[in-house]
Design an enzyme around this catalytic site. Structure first.
Site, mmCIF file in Angstrom:
data_model
loop_
_atom_site.group_PDB
_atom_site.id
_atom_site.type_symbol
_atom_site.label_atom_id
_atom_site.label_comp_id
_atom_site.label_asym_id
_atom_site.label_seq_id
_atom_site.Cartn_x
_atom_site.Cartn_y
_atom_site.Cartn_z
ATOM 1 N N ARG A 1 -5.112 -10.329 0.106
ATOM 2 C CA ARG A 1 -4.717 -11.421 -0.787
ATOM 3 C C ARG A 1 -3.323 -11.235 -1.377
ATOM 4 N NH1 ARG A 1 -10.190 -11.244 -0.575
ATOM 5 N NH2 ARG A 1 -9.697 -9.063 -0.294
ATOM 6 N N THR A 2 -3.076 -10.059 -1.962
ATOM 7 C CA THR A 2 -1.812 -9.863 -2.684
ATOM 8 C C THR A 2 -0.632 -9.910 -1.719
ATOM 9 O OG1 THR A 2 -3.086 -8.449 -4.160
ATOM 10 C CG2 THR A 2 -0.701 -8.405 -4.420
ATOM 11 N N LYS B 1 5.514 10.046 8.624
ATOM 12 C CA LYS B 1 6.206 11.292 8.996
ATOM 13 C C LYS B 1 6.507 12.128 7.752
ATOM 14 C CE LYS B 1 8.701 8.716 12.543
ATOM 15 N NZ LYS B 1 10.039 8.174 12.808
ATOM 16 N N ARG C 1 2.978 -1.970 -3.779
ATOM 17 C CA ARG C 1 1.600 -1.534 -4.062
ATOM 18 C C ARG C 1 1.501 -0.082 -3.637
ATOM 19 N NH1 ARG C 1 -4.142 -4.253 -2.680
ATOM 20 N NH2 ARG C 1 -3.468 -5.437 -4.494
ATOM 21 N N HIS D 1 -2.422 -4.228 -12.394
ATOM 22 C CA HIS D 1 -2.255 -5.204 -11.307
ATOM 23 C C HIS D 1 -1.880 -6.518 -12.006
ATOM 24 C CE1 HIS D 1 -2.609 -7.291 -7.624
ATOM 25 N NE2 HIS D 1 -3.821 -6.965 -7.253
#
Ligand code: CP
Length: 315
Positions: A62-63, A90, A112, A140
């Protein structure tokens, strides 16, 4: 709309930093952005020539997609990066990754990350505007803003609305951002979950805390269910999923304790049959898909305002 036309900061790191007038400005701006989504051509030139990087170190549906859509609707140039397929696998650090992206001169970075405070770290080392799309168990902010926009759209106000937030409170950045926003805007918040999943200090955030879901549902205008976040549990917090549903799952019988026009919310993704029964999730009091749709408008509003809002349009 009030007198305020700009946000004070060029970053959105958390609801913690927003004054009520700034929250109202974002919600009011989102109303105009929602209208853009109803047009046959769903695009405005507000961010033309601006570059936005979407940096997702944790899974998201969603985000990530709603930020991408919001950016496209504002005519921004967008780049996306997820952990898989990048040099993060890496061993490249968050700061080195951010500095590498900065060398390409983006205007904004949406991030995020699993670590609480990751967005704040980027805000210290980057020239770009940083938008927190979820940092660990901390905040959030755009989720809380879209939740508030949804509640305001359905109830006409936030002040005085009784919101029960139920579920895995300990691991939820959605809880923290919603508590900060809703209490700041005058809503009455009740938080409910198993005793093992109640964070220390929650009661000091201006909410009523209970372990009884029946008590939480009683007279509520909004039932906001939170996902059981198995991936963040490093220990035995719950006896079993079945027992969790029996004690804390939202069923039709428990929903009947709330006001007759109560709405059911969930930030997603849902664990059906764990925190919410399928008939309730898909029932006529559910606004879960409205939350998804509103996420695009609210994220458009945030991007637009961080880019300077009306001042930017004159540039
Ligand atoms: N609500 C939310 O943040 O969903 P995603 O993890 O799918 O982005």
């Amino acid at each position: 709309m009030g007198d305020l036309t700009m946000l004070r900061s060029r970053h959105l790191l958390g609801i913690e930093d927003l004054e009520p007038a700034e929250i109202s400005l974002i919600l009011d701006t989102a109303v105009a952005m929602k209208e853009v989504g109803t047009r046959s051509i769903k695009k405005v030139p507000a961010l033309r020539g601006r570059t936005v990087v979407n940096l997702f170190f944790e899974p998201s549906t969603r985000t990530r997609l709603s930020f991408e859509l919001a950016e496209k609707r504002l005519s921004a140039d967008t780049m996306g990066m997820t952990t898989a397929g990048s040099s993060v696998v890496k061993g490249e650090t968050l700061i080195d990754t951010a500095r590498t992206l900065e060398a390409m001169s983006p205007d904004m970075i949406v991030v995020r990350h699993a670590c609480s405070g990751a967005a704040h770290v980027l805000a210290r080392v980057c020239r770009s505007s940083i938008i927190n799309a979820g940092d660990g168990t901390h905040e959030h902010p755009t989720q809380a803003l879209l939740d508030a926009f949804t509640i305001q759209g359905r109830k006409g106000r936030l002040a005085g609305v009784r919101v029960a937030i139920i579920g895995d409170l300990a691991h939820s950045r959605v809880l923290r951002s919603n508590v900060l926003l809703l209490t700041r805007m005058g809503a009455e918040v009740v938080a409910c979950g198993p005793a093992t999943l109640i964070p220390v200090g929650l009661g000091r955030m201006g909410v009523t805390v209970t372990t009884s879901i029946d008590e939480a549902c009683e007279g509520a205008d909004v039932l906001m269910m939170l996902r059981v976040q198995h991936e963040r549990m490093h220990g035995l917090f719950l006896p079993s999923v079945r027992e969790y549903f029996t004690l804390f799952g939202l069923t039709a019988a428990r929903l009947a304790r709330a006001k007759s026009d109560a709405i059911v919310m969930h930030p997603g993704p849902m664990n059906r049959g764990v925190e919410i029964a399928s008939d309730v999730a898909d029932g006529n009091q559910s606004v879960i898909l409205d939350q998804v749709a509103n996420g695009v408008a609210v994220r458009m509003a945030v991007l637009y305002l961080l880019a300077g809002g009306e001042q930017n349009e004159g540039a």
